[in-house]
Design a protein around this motif. Structure first.
Motif, short mmCIF file in Angstrom:
data_model
loop_
_atom_site.label_atom_id
_atom_site.label_comp_id
_atom_site.label_asym_id
_atom_site.label_seq_id
_atom_site.Cartn_x
_atom_site.Cartn_y
_atom_site.Cartn_z
N ILE A 1 0.89 -1.14 -0.08
CA ILE A 1 0.00 0.03 0.02
C ILE A 1 1.07 1.33 -0.07
N GLY A 2 1.62 1.53 -1.11
CA GLY A 2 2.39 2.65 -1.26
C GLY A 2 3.50 2.66 0.14
N LYS A 3 3.57 3.82 0.42
CA LYS A 3 4.56 3.96 1.65
C LYS A 3 4.30 3.35 2.90
N LEU A 4 2.80 2.48 3.03
CA LEU A 4 2.52 1.94 4.10
C LEU A 4 3.17 0.66 4.45
N GLY A 5 3.43 -0.06 3.12
CA GLY A 5 4.33 -1.20 3.21
C GLY A 5 3.20 -2.38 2.51
N ARG A 6 3.56 -3.63 2.83
CA ARG A 6 2.99 -4.48 2.16
C ARG A 6 2.08 -5.21 3.31
N PHE A 7 0.74 -5.77 2.76
CA PHE A 7 -0.14 -6.05 3.95
C PHE A 7 -0.89 -7.43 3.13
N SER A 8 -1.16 -8.22 4.06
CA SER A 8 -2.30 -9.45 3.50
C SER A 8 -3.80 -9.13 4.12
N PHE A 9 -4.83 -8.96 3.46
CA PHE A 9 -5.79 -8.58 3.59
C PHE A 9 -6.57 -10.02 3.73
N SER A 10 -7.25 -10.31 4.88
CA SER A 10 -8.10 -11.38 5.03
C SER A 10 -9.69 -11.22 4.32
N ALA A 11 -10.28 -12.31 4.16
CA ALA A 11 -11.54 -12.33 3.07
C ALA A 11 -12.61 -11.69 4.07
N GLY A 12 -13.36 -11.09 3.79
CA GLY A 12 -14.46 -10.19 4.40
C GLY A 12 -14.94 -9.03 3.74
N HIS A 13 -15.59 -8.12 4.32
CA HIS A 13 -16.06 -6.85 3.58
C HIS A 13 -15.31 -5.68 4.20
N TYR A 14 -14.98 -4.79 3.64
CA TYR A 14 -14.23 -3.48 3.78
C TYR A 14 -15.00 -2.35 3.21
N LEU A 15 -14.96 -1.36 4.21
CA LEU A 15 -15.59 -0.21 3.89
C LEU A 15 -14.41 1.00 4.00
N TYR A 16 -14.49 1.65 2.88
CA TYR A 16 -13.48 2.88 2.43
C TYR A 16 -14.17 4.07 2.45
N PHE A 17 -13.56 5.08 3.55
CA PHE A 17 -14.25 6.42 3.28
C PHE A 17 -13.38 7.29 2.72
N GLY A 18 -13.63 8.12 1.80
CA GLY A 18 -13.14 9.11 0.98
C GLY A 18 -13.75 10.18 0.77
N SER A 19 -13.18 11.43 0.34
CA SER A 19 -13.75 12.55 -0.28
C SER A 19 -13.49 12.65 -1.53
N ALA A 20 -14.15 13.43 -2.36
CA ALA A 20 -14.07 13.75 -3.71
C ALA A 20 -14.52 15.34 -3.85
N LEU A 21 -14.01 15.98 -3.11
CA LEU A 21 -14.52 17.42 -3.23
C LEU A 21 -14.16 18.21 -4.69
N ASN A 22 -13.25 17.53 -5.35
CA ASN A 22 -12.91 18.28 -6.51
C ASN A 22 -13.53 17.30 -7.74
N GLY A 23 -14.70 16.82 -7.48
CA GLY A 23 -15.07 15.94 -8.36
C GLY A 23 -15.65 14.52 -8.22
N PHE A 24 -16.84 14.12 -7.81
CA PHE A 24 -17.05 12.90 -7.61
C PHE A 24 -17.01 11.88 -8.73
N HIS A 25 -17.89 12.20 -9.92
CA HIS A 25 -17.93 11.15 -10.83
C HIS A 25 -16.40 11.05 -11.42
N GLY A 26 -15.59 11.89 -11.44
CA GLY A 26 -14.24 11.49 -11.92
C GLY A 26 -13.38 10.85 -11.13
N ARG A 27 -13.76 11.02 -9.70
CA ARG A 27 -13.04 10.29 -8.78
C ARG A 27 -13.46 8.69 -8.84
N ILE A 28 -14.97 8.31 -8.62
CA ILE A 28 -15.52 7.31 -8.86
C ILE A 28 -14.76 6.38 -10.07
#
Length: 99
Positions: A1-28
């Motif tokens: 994950i960039g500068k955060l390093g390498r990670f293993s992710f378990s199976a499951g559900h993940y929610l990610y929260f972000g902003s797109a103040l400069n353009g929602f449709h472009g970001r999505i």
């Protein structure tokens, strides 16, 4: 994950929260593309993860910190990677994991 390093992710559900103040449709649209330069933390996760749903709130304010903190109150919520998506705030993470 960039500068955060390498990670293993378990199976499951993940929610990610972000902003797109400069353009929602472009970001999505960018997040939905497979062929892109890896820039944000979520770009790295999306190389392997499948997007199931996208929820959004239209606002001129940055709400991702408050919404993420609310999601962390649900039973079973966890932080899979500290600092994920939250390098510009004081949150532990903007990624929430549910088994």
């Amino acid at each position: 994950i960039g500068k955060l390093g390498r990670f293993s992710f378990s199976a499951g559900h993940y929610l990610y929260f972000g902003s797109a103040l400069n353009g929602f449709h472009g970001r999505i649209s960018r997040h939905l593309r497979k062929d892109k330069k890896l820039h944000w933390h979520i770009d790295y996760l999306l190389q392997k993860a499948t997007i199931v749903d996208i929820w959004y709130v239209e606002s001129g304010e940055r709400l991702e910190c408050d919404l993420c903190q609310e999601a962390m109150r649900f039973p079973g919520a966890g932080v899979p990677v500290k600092g994920f998506g939250s390098s510009d705030c004081r949150c532990k993470s903007h990624l929430v994991y549910f088994k």
